[in-house]
Write an enzyme that holds these catalytic residues in place. Structure first.
Site, mmCIF file in Angstrom:
data_model
loop_
_atom_site.group_PDB
_atom_site.id
_atom_site.type_symbol
_atom_site.label_atom_id
_atom_site.label_comp_id
_atom_site.label_asym_id
_atom_site.label_seq_id
_atom_site.Cartn_x
_atom_site.Cartn_y
_atom_site.Cartn_z
ATOM 1 N N GLU A 134 -12.059 -14.617 -4.575
ATOM 2 C CA GLU A 134 -11.449 -13.476 -3.348
ATOM 3 C C GLU A 134 -10.024 -13.815 -4.302
ATOM 4 O O GLU A 134 -9.553 -15.302 -3.939
ATOM 5 C CB GLU A 134 -11.705 -13.385 -2.330
ATOM 6 C CG GLU A 134 -10.909 -13.261 -1.336
ATOM 7 C CD GLU A 134 -10.909 -13.559 0.121
ATOM 8 O OE1 GLU A 134 -10.582 -12.157 0.898
ATOM 9 O OE2 GLU A 134 -11.881 -14.829 0.419
ATOM 10 N N GLU A 217 -4.192 -6.669 6.649
ATOM 11 C CA GLU A 217 -5.009 -7.874 7.528
ATOM 12 C C GLU A 217 -3.769 -8.070 9.134
ATOM 13 O O GLU A 217 -3.603 -8.365 8.640
ATOM 14 C CB GLU A 217 -5.171 -8.925 6.478
ATOM 15 C CG GLU A 217 -5.257 -9.355 7.579
ATOM 16 C CD GLU A 217 -5.430 -11.210 6.053
ATOM 17 O OE1 GLU A 217 -7.022 -11.510 5.651
ATOM 18 O OE2 GLU A 217 -4.655 -11.323 5.601
#
Length: 237
Positions: A134, A217
């Site tokens: 990621e 986020e």
């Protein structure tokens, strides 16, 4: 920010199994939701080649609604409590499905309007097709948030200077690039970043890049805060 134990892969693909008992309230979607809107925890749709996710995945989350005029013009209104831990990652995803060495280019431009309060980051979340790696690119952040892992120093790549962090969330390796200064608009040349990880650092091999996600986020947004993606493009081949 406390270390994350769940990946956004899990949030998007096996979301019901990872609800963690969170109670998610419903709020009214904004009026500008001309094409699509959803207040569902895992609400998603595909518009002009981009997949949109409301993606309220963390425990202790509040309410959040996503709206979209297109896959590249969308936003959320979120009211998450002032507690620790990531509550959500609403995002737009473009699928690439090409190995690093077969990519001639991979770039993205963004223009966002984000709140001055709360705790969140605006970030790209890039995955290989095996979901072992990621790569996060933080273009801005506000409040008490920080990347997973330990600092690996700074590097200038893709049009910006970043502090690089390397860690593992228990499911996959995470490489986070935190921009040296906050930006609400710009262009990121993603391919040199991927090549630097592969060739200079050797942290992975010639992996196939699957998803390029862009979103917010969010750790806290008490009282209800708005995040707007005014425009977004992801292109490569």
């Amino acid at each position: 920010m406390a270390p994350r134990t769940l990946s956004r892969l899990s949030k998007a693909l096996i979301a019901p199994a990872l609800a963690l008992g969170a109670t998610v309230g419903l709020a009214s979607a904004p009026a500008q939701a001309a094409v699509w809107n959803s207040c569902d925890q895992w609400g998603n749709t595909t518009l002009n080649g981009y997949t949109l996710y409301n993606n309220i995945w963390g425990s202790g989350a509040g309410s959040q609604c996503i709206w979209a005029n297109s896959g590249t013009n969308w936003g959320v209104t979120a009211s998450h409590p002032n507690t620790g831990g990531v509550k959500s990652y609403p995002n737009a995803k473009k699928v690439i499905n090409k190995s690093i060495t077969s990519l001639a280019s991979l770039t993205s431009s963004y223009n966002v309007t984000v709140p001055s309060s709360g705790a969140y980051n605006t970030s790209y979340d890039i995955w290989d097709t095996g979901y072992r790696y990621e790569i996060m690119l933080w273009v801005n952040r506000t409040g008490a948030v920080g990347p997973l892992g330990s600092s690996q120093g700074s590097v200038t790549l893709g049009g910006s200077t970043w502090t690089v962090y390397k860690g593992n969330n228990g499911s996959n390796d995470v490489f986070s690039f935190v921009r040296g200064s906050n930006s609400s608009s710009g262009t990121v040349d993603i391919l040199p970043i991927l090549k630097w990880i592969k060739d200079t650092k050797g942290w992975f091999g010639n992996v196939t890049i699957g998803d390029v996600q862009f979103g917010y986020e969010i750790t806290s947004s008490s009282g209800g805060l708005a995040f707007t993606t005014n425009s977004l493009t992801v292109s490569g081949g």
